[in-house]
Each structure stands twice: as structure tokens, then as C-alpha cells.
Enzyme design. Structure first.
Site, mmCIF file in Angstrom:
data_model
loop_
_atom_site.group_PDB
_atom_site.id
_atom_site.type_symbol
_atom_site.label_atom_id
_atom_site.label_comp_id
_atom_site.label_asym_id
_atom_site.label_seq_id
_atom_site.Cartn_x
_atom_site.Cartn_y
_atom_site.Cartn_z
ATOM 1 N N HIS A 28 0.859 -1.184 0.000
ATOM 2 C CA HIS A 28 0.000 0.000 0.000
ATOM 3 C C HIS A 28 0.895 1.234 0.000
ATOM 4 O O HIS A 28 1.366 1.672 1.052
ATOM 5 C CB HIS A 28 -0.916 0.007 1.233
ATOM 6 C CG HIS A 28 -1.880 -1.142 1.273
ATOM 7 N ND1 HIS A 28 -1.501 -2.400 1.679
ATOM 8 C CD2 HIS A 28 -3.202 -1.214 0.957
ATOM 9 C CE1 HIS A 28 -2.556 -3.210 1.622
ATOM 10 N NE2 HIS A 28 -3.597 -2.514 1.190
ATOM 11 N N GLY A 117 -3.822 -3.353 12.155
ATOM 12 C CA GLY A 117 -4.365 -3.895 10.922
ATOM 13 C C GLY A 117 -5.788 -3.408 10.770
ATOM 14 O O GLY A 117 -6.085 -2.562 9.925
ATOM 15 N N PRO A 118 -6.705 -3.922 11.603
ATOM 16 C CA PRO A 118 -8.085 -3.427 11.540
ATOM 17 C C PRO A 118 -8.131 -1.930 11.832
ATOM 18 O O PRO A 118 -7.643 -1.471 12.864
ATOM 19 C CB PRO A 118 -8.790 -4.233 12.649
ATOM 20 C CG PRO A 118 -7.934 -5.435 12.857
ATOM 21 C CD PRO A 118 -6.525 -4.991 12.594
ATOM 22 N N LEU A 119 -8.695 -1.178 10.925
ATOM 23 C CA LEU A 119 -8.659 0.272 11.064
ATOM 24 C C LEU A 119 -9.444 0.734 12.288
ATOM 25 O O LEU A 119 -10.503 0.201 12.607
ATOM 26 C CB LEU A 119 -9.210 0.929 9.798
ATOM 27 C CG LEU A 119 -8.357 0.717 8.546
ATOM 28 C CD1 LEU A 119 -9.004 1.357 7.329
ATOM 29 C CD2 LEU A 119 -6.950 1.265 8.742
ATOM 30 N N ASP A 155 -8.277 7.985 6.666
ATOM 31 C CA ASP A 155 -9.724 8.207 6.649
ATOM 32 C C ASP A 155 -10.489 7.038 7.252
ATOM 33 O O ASP A 155 -11.481 7.227 7.961
ATOM 34 C CB ASP A 155 -10.204 8.424 5.206
ATOM 35 C CG ASP A 155 -9.765 9.773 4.654
ATOM 36 O OD1 ASP A 155 -10.206 10.799 5.190
ATOM 37 O OD2 ASP A 155 -8.978 9.779 3.692
ATOM 38 N N GLY A 156 -10.039 5.817 6.965
ATOM 39 C CA GLY A 156 -10.751 4.646 7.465
ATOM 40 C C GLY A 156 -10.781 4.583 8.970
ATOM 41 O O GLY A 156 -11.777 4.155 9.575
ATOM 42 N N ASN A 185 -6.208 12.815 2.397
ATOM 43 C CA ASN A 185 -5.976 12.763 0.950
ATOM 44 C C ASN A 185 -7.261 12.653 0.136
ATOM 45 O O ASN A 185 -7.213 12.596 -1.090
ATOM 46 C CB ASN A 185 -5.027 11.611 0.597
ATOM 47 C CG ASN A 185 -5.531 10.265 1.093
ATOM 48 O OD1 ASN A 185 -6.734 10.006 1.123
ATOM 49 N ND2 ASN A 185 -4.610 9.392 1.495
ATOM 50 N N HIS A 259 -4.008 3.972 -3.657
ATOM 51 C CA HIS A 259 -4.087 3.286 -2.364
ATOM 52 C C HIS A 259 -3.219 2.030 -2.356
ATOM 53 O O HIS A 259 -2.346 1.872 -1.498
ATOM 54 C CB HIS A 259 -5.541 2.929 -2.062
ATOM 55 C CG HIS A 259 -5.732 2.166 -0.795
ATOM 56 N ND1 HIS A 259 -5.655 2.748 0.446
ATOM 57 C CD2 HIS A 259 -5.993 0.848 -0.572
ATOM 58 C CE1 HIS A 259 -5.868 1.829 1.379
ATOM 59 N NE2 HIS A 259 -6.066 0.668 0.787
ATOM 60 N N GLU A 407 -17.890 0.508 24.639
ATOM 61 C CA GLU A 407 -17.185 -0.739 24.942
ATOM 62 C C GLU A 407 -16.009 -0.999 24.006
ATOM 63 O O GLU A 407 -14.963 -1.490 24.440
ATOM 64 C CB GLU A 407 -18.147 -1.937 24.886
ATOM 65 C CG GLU A 407 -19.156 -1.985 26.019
ATOM 66 C CD GLU A 407 -20.447 -1.269 25.667
ATOM 67 O OE1 GLU A 407 -21.409 -1.362 26.451
ATOM 68 O OE2 GLU A 407 -20.495 -0.597 24.599
ATOM 69 N N HIS A 457 -22.817 -10.668 34.623
ATOM 70 C CA HIS A 457 -24.079 -11.046 33.971
ATOM 71 C C HIS A 457 -23.811 -12.096 32.888
ATOM 72 O O HIS A 457 -24.060 -11.892 31.711
ATOM 73 C CB HIS A 457 -24.758 -9.810 33.378
ATOM 74 C CG HIS A 457 -25.256 -8.837 34.406
ATOM 75 N ND1 HIS A 457 -24.451 -8.342 35.411
ATOM 76 C CD2 HIS A 457 -26.468 -8.250 34.575
ATOM 77 C CE1 HIS A 457 -25.144 -7.503 36.165
ATOM 78 N NE2 HIS A 457 -26.379 -7.434 35.694
ATOM 79 N N HIS A 469 -29.603 -9.690 27.049
ATOM 80 C CA HIS A 469 -28.528 -9.570 28.030
ATOM 81 C C HIS A 469 -28.061 -10.931 28.546
ATOM 82 O O HIS A 469 -27.264 -10.991 29.488
ATOM 83 C CB HIS A 469 -28.982 -8.700 29.207
ATOM 84 C CG HIS A 469 -28.990 -7.235 28.903
ATOM 85 N ND1 HIS A 469 -29.596 -6.716 27.794
ATOM 86 C CD2 HIS A 469 -28.460 -6.180 29.578
ATOM 87 C CE1 HIS A 469 -29.453 -5.400 27.794
ATOM 88 N NE2 HIS A 469 -28.763 -5.050 28.860
ATOM 89 N N ARG A 516 -24.018 -12.665 37.825
ATOM 90 C CA ARG A 516 -24.676 -11.594 38.562
ATOM 91 C C ARG A 516 -25.245 -12.134 39.868
ATOM 92 O O ARG A 516 -25.225 -11.458 40.900
ATOM 93 C CB ARG A 516 -25.809 -11.008 37.711
ATOM 94 C CG ARG A 516 -26.623 -9.946 38.429
ATOM 95 C CD ARG A 516 -27.953 -9.735 37.731
ATOM 96 N NE ARG A 516 -28.693 -8.601 38.279
ATOM 97 C CZ ARG A 516 -29.952 -8.328 37.976
ATOM 98 N NH1 ARG A 516 -30.601 -9.100 37.125
ATOM 99 N NH2 ARG A 516 -30.563 -7.290 38.500
#
Length: 663
Positions: A28, A117-119, A155-156, A185, A259, A407, A457, A469, A516
Site C-alpha cells: 500500500h 491492521g483493523p482500522l 480516513d478509514g 488525501n 491506495h 465498549e 451477567h 442480556h 450476577r
């Protein structure tokens, strides 16, 4: 117009990236070519780092959140003189065994702070690092802890939901040493950013209380001035750096293909002609390399001054600082948990499972001030704030971070805190919300970060809140995650043992899963040995004769197994109860131990208020299971256990049926 004196340094990043990506035939190029000037301004003028000692505790942290642009980081590590990135490693980009992997993989000893890795994960990790720095700065002072966290951002990263969670909370907490460098960009993998967004991105930061500077990302001086302003501002800073994607590749710059479109030898040659770079592939002219190496040595006097301040500390102060930074547990921590195990046997009532964890957490507070707790707007029902002040914009001494209903950020923040070092992060929420945390939990497991994920829980036992839940499937999914210890204690004694295991586990995350509802004692006598550390053990052996039935259970269902055992034994059926608080630890035991615990040739029945998936490894081809076949329902806990047939009577009936079928 004359060329900027540092332009050749930026071009060195560009051509190392072009040559490596062209040789690998994939990669990239958009990020390293577009952010070369931004990185040059940061590394040569502002960053506090020492390639000769990559893990210097007071170094600035750098996170490449847009991790697909990994050649930007690898080029910088090579140019500034990190020993593990000689030119031969750059030439092996994306080859098996190379440090120059497709995305950066965490290895602080060679200069890579986190796996990205994961944006969105990277910017949230950077946020966690900034929280850790602020807390440690308040505890140990400016002389020992005083550094910034910088993140290269695409951007991601900002389009992912976790990005907005981070923007909001970082602004609220006024983390002034957090600086984002946004590669603005206006291009994504699909094409123009107009395809999917229309808002003013910079304004999102402004309304959240950030310091924002919009700047030409190819103007080294302008970026440097913006960085200076960011370092002086008490708010977190975002530098919106307008850039051209893949700048220098005439065929691709400013285009969608910039890209990650395939680079060819012709592209590399055309770039050399366009940017007047008359050097061979992977060749950096000596004057340019010398300038980069000087940049790498720029912080050595500051490093030496920091070491002198460390040496000037008295022995007790230095020992405590070094202990915390190394992640070593304090003296006597084990005794606290042993004492709790013993006192739990005299408790007049059975407390809630999550409140047992809260009590243990509170007992550790005096010994472990490095422990920080993040909680997702559940202070009252989880109770892990006992004895802790809040970490706020005005008070960095507090060790409890009110994360709000965020979370995903909370979990990734904990990863950043663990990666930074010096703190032991807990991430607290309901088990049903673990799926909001899952991408970050996976990254913790992948990086081997010692984050403690604490869940409450944990089953249909929560009752009237209903099936949304009641996390019937989540235990199985967490157990499927490599390098994740999942621990579900049966009572207060096991809870203390599981906490002990979690605190001593340095090479990966632990999920501590609590009920719980109250957990009555299933352990009746005090033992100093930690039985839970083997993952599974015989809680009660057959006494009426040879073992014919083995009842295996976890958590709150162990108590049901004990009642069922008594009923079977009263009928002359030799029955043992096995508690399995942690499957991964049990699987790691030798075969003889596992078979002795499971009972060779016995009828086996598994009991858990969750789905069966995974249980057959212990039950065998003819085992039985008492648990859930689908989602739960809304109603009192005892009524739900009865409705779904998770009762001692059902266990007895299943064991009896299996014995008859084998007769």
C-alpha cells in the site's frame, strides 16, 4: 522556487517504499508516499526517541493506525538507525520471517509499539497510551514520565465507529499529549471520500474539544509549526494534513489506484525522473542517510539526562518505578488472595459473583496502584470502583476511567495501556457486550497483551433483563479465540484463584467471567494450592463406590452439579464433580492428569447455562449436556433455569439415562 533542504529526506521514505512495494509486487504505497513530509517533520524535529534503546520508558510513542501503509514505519525505522531494520530487511518486505510484515506486528524491542491492521484499533490504542502516560506522570512526576503519543491516521480510522468513540472521550479527558496526524488525501480504496461521507471531519474534533490545525501535509515547515502548536496546547490535537495519495507516482497519485494499485518497474523509474532522484533501487545517498541518522541520535542527550535522574532516585523510589515499568507484581500480593480464600469460607452469605471480583479488586488497591479500571457506564452493577478515584481531565491521579457506553474503545484503550506499560488495565462490562469489544479482544490475544477483561451477567442467571442480556453463545466464542484464557469461577474461592492466575499471566489476555447472581460456596476447606490454575480439577470424588458418573460444570452451575451428585450418590451411583473454570489451562495439562480428572470409562454430563459448542471434547461421543439450545427469555432466574431444564433433577435424569443406555 528552491527545494526544501529536508525534501531529500522525505524522498528517501518515498523511494524505499516504492522499491520495497515494487519488489514485493504488492503493498500500500498511498500512505508512505503521501505522508513522507509529515513523518520527516515529526521524526527530525519533534519526536523523542532513541533507536539505540527502543524501549526507553520515557520515549514518545508512535502508532501507525493506518497500518496497511507499513512501509512508512519500516522506512523510518531503517533511516533513523534501528538495528533490526538494515536495508536487507526493507528488501524482504512482506516475505516470511521479515520484520517488514504486511502490517506492523507489535515488537517494542525493535521499534513497533502495537499491531495495527483493523482500522480504528491504532488510534484507540494511542488513546490508551496517552491515558497511561497521564496517570503515570501524575504518580511519578515529570522527571520520569513526560512524553507524547503520536498516531498516523487515515480516513478509514476515522470512519470506523471506534474512531468517534475515541474522539469524544479523548476530548472530554483533555489528553493534551495525544496528537493525531491525519492523512487527509480525500481518497479511499473505493474512490473519493465523497462516496461515503459528507461531514466536515475536522469539525467533529473541534466540537469534541480538540485542538485542530489544518495544514498542507507536503510542507515540512508548516507541519513542524503545527506540531509545535500541538505540543503547547492542553487539549488533544488533530493535524488535518491535506495530502496527495501516492505522491510521486504519476500514474497513480491522487487516484483511487494510489491506495494499493500494483507498482511496476516503469512506475519506479518514472517517479525517479519526476522527483529527480537519480539513485538506484534501495540506495540512499550518504548525505541523506547521515541526516536521518543524526535525527535518530537527536534525543540521546535527553535520554542521558533521564538516566541521570533515574540514578539520582533513592533506592526505594527507583525500585518501585522499575517494578511497575517491568510489569512485576508487588511483594505479598499472593498473601492477599490466600487470606481472601480463607476468609471466604466463613462468609455468612453468598455474594454476587461480580461483587466477589469487586471485593478482590478492592483488596489489591493498596498493593497495586498501577492497576487501572475502565468501565462502560456500569459502576453500580459491577462495583469495581471501590476504593478508586476517577481519572478525569482535572485529576490524573484517579485509576478508574469512566468510559461511558463505549465498549469498543474501552477494550482497545486497555490494549494501548498494556502496550504502553506501567499499568495493569482492567476492562469491565457485561458479557453480552463482549461482542462490542471483540475486535480489540482479538488484537489483545494476537499481540499477547496482559489485559484483564472482567465480565458480569454471564448467563440466563441475570433473569428479567431478558435474552438480549443473556450471553448464551459468548463463552464458546471466546474460548475459540487463540491465546485467550477464559475463566468462569464457581465461588469466591475459585474467584481468588482465577484472579491469581490472571495477574500472573504475562503473555496474553484473560477473560474473567462472573455471575450476577450469588455464588454459594462449593469449596468447603481451605487449601493454599491454587487448584484452578490447572484449569480443571476434581471438586468432589465418589464416596459410595467406584466412580460411574462424572459431572463437569463451570461457574454458577457447579453448585447444581454438587446437588445432583448428592442425589446420585444417595442412589448408590458413584459420582464425581469436576469444576472446569478454564478450559485452555485444562487442555494444557498432561494426558494422564486430564483423564484422571475426567474419569476413564465413566458417564460424563456437562452442565453450563450456555450452548453446548465445545463441550464434546470432554464429554466424548456418548456424553450428555444440560444447558441451552437457543436464546433465553425474560423472567426470574430460578424460573428460567427450570424452564430450560438446567436443574439438579435434570442432571440426575440425564446421568441415569446414559447409565441405562450403556448397560
Amino acid at each position: 522556487m528552491s527545494t526544501h533542504p529536508q525534501q531529500a529526506l522525505a524522498h528517501a521514505i518515498r523511494f524505499l517504499s516504492i522499491d520495497a512495494i515494487a519488489r514485493a509486487q504488492e503493498g500500500h504505497q498511498g500512505v508512505p508516499l503521501g505522508m513522507a513530509e509529515i513523518a520527516t517533520a515529526l521524526y527530525t524535529r519533534h519526536l523523542k526517541f532513541n533507536p539505540a534503546e527502543p524501549t526507553w520508558w520515557d520515549r514518545d510513542r508512535v502508532v501507525l493506525s493506518n497500518g496497511h501503509g507499513s512501509m512508512l514505519l519500516y522506512s523510518l525505522l531503517h533511516l533513523t538507525g534501528y538495528a533490526d531494520f538494515p536495508i536487507e530487511e526493507i528488501q524482504r518486505f512482506r516475505e516470511l520471517g521479515s520484520h517488514c510484515e504486511g502490517h506492523p506486528e507489535r515488537n517494542p524491542a525493535i521499534g513497533i509499539e502495537v499491531t495495527t491492521g483493523p482500522l480504528g484499533q491504532g488510534i484507540a490504542n494511542a488513546f490508551g497510551m496517552a491515558v497511561a502516560e497521564a496517570y503515570l506522570n501524575a504518580r511519578f512526576g515529570h522527571d520520569l514520565v513526560n512524553h507524547h503519543t503520536y498516531a498516523f491516521v487515515g480516513d478509514g480510522c476515522l470512519q470506523e465507529g471506534i474512531g468517534q468513540e475515541m474522539i469524544s472521550l479523548a476530548g472530554h479527558l483533555r489528553l493534551g499529549k495525544l496528537v493525531l496526524l491525519w492523512d487527509d488525501n480525500q481518497i479511499t480504496d473505493d474512490g473519493s471520500t465523497d462516496l461515503s461521507i459528507s461531514e466536515n471531519v475536522a469539525e467533529r474534533f473541534r466540537v469534541a474539544g480538540w485542538h485542530v490545525v489544518e495544514v498542507d501535509g507536503h510542507d515540512i515547515d508548516a507541519v513542524s509549526i503545527a506540531l509545535e502548536a500541538a505540543r503547547a496546547d492542553p487539549r488533544p490535537s488533530m493535524l488535518a494534513c491535506r495530502t496527495v495519495i501516492a505522491k510521486g507516482i504519476a500514474r497513480l497519485q491522487g487516484q483511487r489506484g494510489g491506495h494499493s494499485g500494483r507498482l511496476f518497474a516503469e512506475d519506479a523509474q518514472a517517479a525517479r525522473e519526476l522527483l529527480q532522484w537519480p539513485h538506484a533501487a534501495f540506495e540512499i545517498p550518504p548525505d541523506v542517510l547521515q541526516a536521518w541518522r543524526q535525527a535518530g541520535a537527536r534525543s540521546q542527550p535527553e535520554h542521558a539526562a533521564w538516566q541521570a535522574r533515574m540514578s539520582a532516585l533513592n533506592a526505594a523510589e527507583r525500585h518501585e518505578f522499575e517494578r511497575v515499568m517491568r510489569g512485576e507484581l508487588p511483594a505479598h500480593w499472593q498473601q492477599v488472595l490466600l487470606d481472601y480464600k480463607q476468609s471466604a469460607l466463613q462468609a455468612p452469605t453468598a455474594p454476587s459473583g461480580i461483587f466477589i471480583s469487586a471485593e478482590i479488586n478492592d483488596l489489591l488497591t493498596p498493593l497495586m496502584p498501577e492497576r487501572m479500571v475502565g468501565c462502560a457506564d456500569l459502576e453500580a452493577p459491577t462495583s469495581h470502583k471501590r476504593g478508586l478515584a476517577a481519572f478525569t481531565a482535572n485529576d490524573r491521579n484517579g485509576a478508574y476511567v469512566h468510559c461511558g457506553v463505549r465498549e469498543h474503545l474501552m477494550a482497545a484503550m486497555a490494549n494501548g495501556m498494556a502496550a504502553h506499560g506501567g499499568v495493569v488495565p482492567l476492562s469491565v462490562t457485561y458479557l453480552a457486550f463482549a461482542d462490542y469489544e471483540r475486535p480489540a479482544m482479538r488484537m489483545a490475544a494476537l499481540m499477547g497483551l496482559p489485559v484483564k477483561f472482567v465480565f458480569s451477567h454471564d448467563s440466563i442467571g441475570i433473569g428479567k433483563n431478558g435474552p438480549t442480556h443473556q450471553p448464551v453463545e459468548i463463552l464458546a466464542s471466546l474460548r475459540a479465540m487463540p491465546n485467550m484464557l477464559v475463566m468462569r469461577p464457581a465461588d469466591a474461592v475459585e474467584a481468588a484463584e482465577c484472579w491469581a492466575v490472571a495477574l500472573q499471566h504475562p503473555s496474553g489476555p484473560v477473560s474473567l467471567v462472573f455471575a450476577r447472581q450469588p455464588l454459594p460456596l462449593v469449596r468447603q476447606t481451605h487449601q493454599t494450592e491454587n487448584l484452578s490454575q490447572r484449569g480443571g480439577y476434581i471438586l468432589a470424588e465418589s464416596v459410595c463406590g467406584p466412580r460411574q458418573v462424572t459431572l463437569l460444570a463451570t461457574g454458577s452451575e457447579v453448585a447444581l452439579a454438587v446437588v445432583a451428585r448428592d442425589a446420585l450418590e444417595s442412589q448408590g451411583i458413584g459420582t464425581a464433580v469436576v469444576s472446569l473454570p478454564c478450559w485452555a489451562l485444562f487442555d494444557a495439562q498432561d494426558n494422564n492428569y486430564r483423564q484422571r480428572v475426567l474419569g476413564r470409562g465413566t458417564v460424563r454430563v456437562g452442565i453450563e447455562a450456555a450452548v453446548r459448542q465445545g463441550w464434546d471434547r470432554y464429554l466424548g461421543d456418548h456424553g450428555g449436556f444440560i444447558g441451552m439450545n437457543g436464546f433465553g427469555a425474560s423472567g426470574p432466574a430460578d424460573a428460567l433455569y427450570s424452564l430450560f431444564g438446567i436443574t439438579p433433577q435434570a442432571v440426575v435424569a440425564e446421568a441415569t439415562r446414559l447409565l441405562k443406555s450403556q448397560a
